[in-house]
Write a protein that holds these residues in place. Sequence first.
Motif, PDB file in Angstrom:
ATOM      1  N   TYR A 197       1.595 -17.246  37.919  1.00  6.80           N
ATOM      2  CA  TYR A 197       2.706 -16.844  36.968  1.00  6.80           C
ATOM      3  C   TYR A 197       3.867 -16.565  37.141  1.00  6.80           C
ATOM      4  O   TYR A 197       4.714 -16.917  36.570  1.00  6.80           O
ATOM      5  CB  TYR A 197       1.974 -15.789  35.899  1.00  6.80           C
ATOM      6  CG  TYR A 197       0.572 -16.243  35.292  1.00  6.80           C
ATOM      7  CD1 TYR A 197       0.069 -17.422  35.048  1.00  6.80           C
ATOM      8  CD2 TYR A 197      -0.302 -15.159  34.552  1.00  6.80           C
ATOM      9  CE1 TYR A 197      -0.909 -17.563  34.310  1.00  6.80           C
ATOM     10  CE2 TYR A 197      -1.243 -15.271  34.086  1.00  6.80           C
ATOM     11  CZ  TYR A 197      -1.956 -16.749  33.962  1.00  6.80           C
ATOM     12  OH  TYR A 197      -2.898 -16.758  33.241  1.00  6.80           O
ATOM     13  N   VAL A 206      -2.689 -19.125  30.045  1.00  3.64           N
ATOM     14  CA  VAL A 206      -2.225 -17.713  29.872  1.00  3.64           C
ATOM     15  C   VAL A 206      -2.929 -17.211  28.631  1.00  3.64           C
ATOM     16  O   VAL A 206      -2.232 -17.404  27.535  1.00  3.64           O
ATOM     17  CB  VAL A 206      -0.756 -17.610  29.832  1.00  3.64           C
ATOM     18  CG1 VAL A 206      -0.057 -16.466  30.284  1.00  3.64           C
ATOM     19  CG2 VAL A 206      -0.095 -18.688  31.048  1.00  3.64           C
ATOM     20  N   TYR A 209       3.682 -12.779  30.626  1.00  3.71           N
ATOM     21  CA  TYR A 209       4.188 -13.767  31.086  1.00  3.71           C
ATOM     22  C   TYR A 209       5.550 -14.074  30.502  1.00  3.71           C
ATOM     23  O   TYR A 209       6.616 -14.452  30.925  1.00  3.71           O
ATOM     24  CB  TYR A 209       3.268 -15.109  30.791  1.00  3.71           C
ATOM     25  CG  TYR A 209       4.017 -16.164  31.461  1.00  3.71           C
ATOM     26  CD1 TYR A 209       3.640 -16.744  32.553  1.00  3.71           C
ATOM     27  CD2 TYR A 209       5.075 -17.062  30.944  1.00  3.71           C
ATOM     28  CE1 TYR A 209       4.064 -17.801  33.407  1.00  3.71           C
ATOM     29  CE2 TYR A 209       5.460 -18.297  31.394  1.00  3.71           C
ATOM     30  CZ  TYR A 209       5.033 -18.539  32.776  1.00  3.71           C
ATOM     31  OH  TYR A 209       5.500 -19.485  33.413  1.00  3.71           O
TER      32      TYR A 209
END
Length: 186
Positions: free
Chosen positions: A75, A98, A106
């Motif tokens: 990420y 995600v 994120y």
Amino acid sequence: MMSGVVLVTGVMAAGKSTVAQALAERLPRAAHVRGDVFRRMIVSGRVEYEPAVEDDDGGGGVDAGEGEAQLRLRYRLSAATADAYTEAGFTAVVQDVVLGAELAAYVRLVRTRPLHVVVLAPSAAAVAAREAGRAKTGYGAWTVERLDGELRARTPRIGLWVDSSELTVGETVEAILAGWERARVG
């Protein structure tokens, strides 16, 4: 027009890769950042992120350890890559799985604004049918139902959520373009 970073997320086989590519192709200057590329760059020592093992009482799970650390590295790398592309004048369309609290994390990793989040949320039945028709297999320790449950129960309702169960790729891209302002999270 669209600029900045767009994160396209959802469960495996939700259509993220295809939709992100089609969206990037609609934009005048765009890069498609594929999160899974960063996972595959680890040649030796790669540990897959797997679902937590449930405790005997059915409560919380066991920490995923190295798999979770590598997922978060992926990420960080994709967010930094997206930022670099936007600094060079491209709209960065990031595509990755995600989910859960990681979605809000994120959003904090990406420095670029505007930032748009698109969550592809087809039904579990649609995902299972898509997975059965794919050459590659995304689901190992995960099941479609468990990952779909993670998406729906634990993922914050930020950005634009699109039920693409009955939509073509083109219709999904049109839904994203029509909901562009709702997708903006920063």
